[in-house]
Motif scaffolding. Structure first.
Motif, PDB file in Angstrom:
ATOM      1  N   ILE A 117     -40.798 -25.633 -45.486  1.00  0.00           N
ATOM      2  CA  ILE A 117     -38.604 -26.149 -45.637  1.00  0.00           C
ATOM      3  C   ILE A 117     -39.452 -27.513 -46.532  1.00  0.00           C
ATOM      4  O   ILE A 117     -40.612 -28.037 -46.685  1.00  0.00           O
ATOM      5  CB  ILE A 117     -37.911 -27.513 -44.340  1.00  0.00           C
ATOM      6  N   ARG A 118     -38.782 -28.285 -47.387  1.00  0.00           N
ATOM      7  CA  ARG A 118     -38.562 -30.088 -47.546  1.00  0.00           C
ATOM      8  C   ARG A 118     -38.027 -30.294 -47.501  1.00  0.00           C
ATOM      9  O   ARG A 118     -37.416 -30.033 -46.298  1.00  0.00           O
ATOM     10  CB  ARG A 118     -38.577 -29.285 -49.226  1.00  0.00           C
ATOM     11  N   SER A 119     -37.531 -31.262 -48.028  1.00  0.00           N
ATOM     12  CA  SER A 119     -36.800 -32.953 -47.179  1.00  0.00           C
ATOM     13  C   SER A 119     -34.819 -32.202 -47.183  1.00  0.00           C
ATOM     14  O   SER A 119     -34.881 -33.488 -46.227  1.00  0.00           O
ATOM     15  CB  SER A 119     -36.679 -34.242 -48.013  1.00  0.00           C
ATOM     16  N   LYS A 120     -34.559 -31.615 -47.452  1.00  0.00           N
ATOM     17  CA  LYS A 120     -32.875 -31.440 -47.472  1.00  0.00           C
ATOM     18  C   LYS A 120     -33.000 -30.867 -46.093  1.00  0.00           C
ATOM     19  O   LYS A 120     -32.393 -31.055 -45.782  1.00  0.00           O
ATOM     20  CB  LYS A 120     -32.179 -30.601 -48.545  1.00  0.00           C
ATOM     21  N   THR A 121     -33.632 -29.612 -45.787  1.00  0.00           N
ATOM     22  CA  THR A 121     -32.637 -28.788 -45.078  1.00  0.00           C
ATOM     23  C   THR A 121     -33.174 -29.626 -43.507  1.00  0.00           C
ATOM     24  O   THR A 121     -34.509 -30.606 -43.047  1.00  0.00           O
ATOM     25  CB  THR A 121     -34.207 -27.922 -44.646  1.00  0.00           C
ATOM     26  N   GLN A 122     -32.372 -29.449 -42.378  1.00  0.00           N
ATOM     27  CA  GLN A 122     -32.122 -30.348 -41.081  1.00  0.00           C
ATOM     28  C   GLN A 122     -32.729 -29.713 -40.525  1.00  0.00           C
ATOM     29  O   GLN A 122     -31.923 -28.590 -40.026  1.00  0.00           O
ATOM     30  CB  GLN A 122     -30.708 -31.258 -41.389  1.00  0.00           C
ATOM     31  N   ILE A 123     -33.726 -29.639 -39.370  1.00  0.00           N
ATOM     32  CA  ILE A 123     -34.408 -28.915 -37.945  1.00  0.00           C
ATOM     33  C   ILE A 123     -34.093 -29.429 -36.986  1.00  0.00           C
ATOM     34  O   ILE A 123     -34.557 -30.073 -36.076  1.00  0.00           O
ATOM     35  CB  ILE A 123     -35.399 -28.234 -38.190  1.00  0.00           C
ATOM     36  N   THR A 124     -32.204 -29.452 -36.450  1.00  0.00           N
ATOM     37  CA  THR A 124     -31.862 -30.284 -35.407  1.00  0.00           C
ATOM     38  C   THR A 124     -31.665 -29.291 -34.012  1.00  0.00           C
ATOM     39  O   THR A 124     -32.827 -28.246 -33.779  1.00  0.00           O
ATOM     40  CB  THR A 124     -30.423 -29.816 -35.384  1.00  0.00           C
ATOM     41  N   SER A 125     -31.902 -29.785 -33.086  1.00  0.00           N
ATOM     42  CA  SER A 125     -31.845 -29.239 -31.720  1.00  0.00           C
ATOM     43  C   SER A 125     -31.470 -27.763 -31.334  1.00  0.00           C
ATOM     44  O   SER A 125     -32.374 -27.131 -30.381  1.00  0.00           O
ATOM     45  CB  SER A 125     -31.770 -30.219 -30.701  1.00  0.00           C
ATOM     46  N   LYS A 126     -29.973 -28.231 -31.805  1.00  0.00           N
ATOM     47  CA  LYS A 126     -29.248 -26.660 -31.585  1.00  0.00           C
ATOM     48  C   LYS A 126     -30.533 -25.354 -32.843  1.00  0.00           C
ATOM     49  O   LYS A 126     -30.462 -24.128 -32.147  1.00  0.00           O
ATOM     50  CB  LYS A 126     -28.205 -26.668 -32.449  1.00  0.00           C
ATOM     51  N   VAL A 127     -30.631 -25.837 -34.080  1.00  0.00           N
ATOM     52  CA  VAL A 127     -31.804 -25.475 -34.554  1.00  0.00           C
ATOM     53  C   VAL A 127     -32.550 -24.620 -33.850  1.00  0.00           C
ATOM     54  O   VAL A 127     -33.178 -23.307 -33.972  1.00  0.00           O
ATOM     55  CB  VAL A 127     -32.000 -25.080 -36.642  1.00  0.00           C
ATOM     56  N   LEU A 128     -33.327 -25.342 -33.387  1.00  0.00           N
ATOM     57  CA  LEU A 128     -34.495 -24.772 -32.579  1.00  0.00           C
ATOM     58  C   LEU A 128     -34.180 -24.145 -31.354  1.00  0.00           C
ATOM     59  O   LEU A 128     -34.904 -23.398 -30.789  1.00  0.00           O
ATOM     60  CB  LEU A 128     -35.346 -26.690 -32.229  1.00  0.00           C
ATOM     61  N   ASP A 129     -32.710 -24.314 -30.678  1.00  0.00           N
ATOM     62  CA  ASP A 129     -32.618 -23.793 -29.427  1.00  0.00           C
ATOM     63  C   ASP A 129     -32.409 -22.540 -30.137  1.00  0.00           C
ATOM     64  O   ASP A 129     -33.226 -21.235 -29.005  1.00  0.00           O
ATOM     65  CB  ASP A 129     -31.555 -24.143 -28.967  1.00  0.00           C
TER      66      ASP A 129
END
Length: 211
Positions: A61-73
């Protein structure tokens, strides 16, 4: 009897690159045996990423993509996240650590580029090139040096003496400038740069200030 390999087969590893990461990265992986490499031109929303990341092992990824806890789940197979940028603030590091997902970044990827732009901007401004360029495009030719100066002999104040600030310091000193800097942390001066104890001190001594 041959000894079985212990590495996970490369042909079974799924790699997803977002935000138009360089094609060179895609080719580098493919040349090393990773055949399942997919590239997406833009960033994905949280909902889109949750849908796409289920079978992904490596994410770029670069800086715009947000890797949240929901994404990681939702990323049940994810092993690592490569941030093709300086920071990692777009990744929930606590959640990634709990999931055992390694997070990498590239802190020096644009250091030299930004440092050169700072020096270039300083030259443009101190020689009033933007004003004269505008006048020339309007048909007026200012053949004078009034209000224009060389960088040599001037003092550059640098606020923040990190990777970029210290590189600006080196380039500016090579052009004959004196360097003063301030940082909230104690930093080792490079060359003949002088550390100041406060913002007020560095600004009061500088002809040009870089933030």
């Amino acid at each position: 009897m041959s000894k079985a390999g212990t590495s996970y087969p490369k042909e079974k590893i799924n790699i997803l690159f977002l935000e138009n990461i360089s094609e060179k990265a895609v080719q580098q992986f493919k040349q090393n045996g990773y055949v399942n490499v997919r590239k997406v031109s833009g960033a994905l929303s949280e909902a889109e990423l949750i849908k796409e990341i289920k079978d992904v092992h490596l994410l770029g990824i670069r800086s715009k993509t947000q890797i949240t806890s929901k994404v990681l789940d939702a990323a049940t197979k994810l092993q690592a996240i490569g941030c093709f940028c300086i920071g990692v603030n777009q990744v929930n590091l606590k959640a990634a650590t709990q999931k055992g997902v390694a997070v990498f970044n590239a802190p020096y990827s644009n250091t030299r580029s930004v440092a050169e732009l700072v020096i270039g901007a300083a030259i443009m401004l101190i020689r009033r090139i933007p004003d004269k360029n505008k006048a020339a495009h309007e048909g007026r030719w200012f053949k004078e040096a009034k209000g224009s100066y060389e960088l040599r002999g001037k003092t550059l104040g640098i606020i923040g003496y990190g990777n970029i600030g210290s590189q600006v310091s080196v380039l500016a000193e090579a052009l004959g400038m004196k360097i003063r800097f301030y940082d909230i942390e104690t930093k080792l001066p490079l060359g003949n740069a002088v550390a100041c104890k406060s913002l007020k001190e560095v600004v009061s001594q500088s002809d040009i200030v870089s933030l």
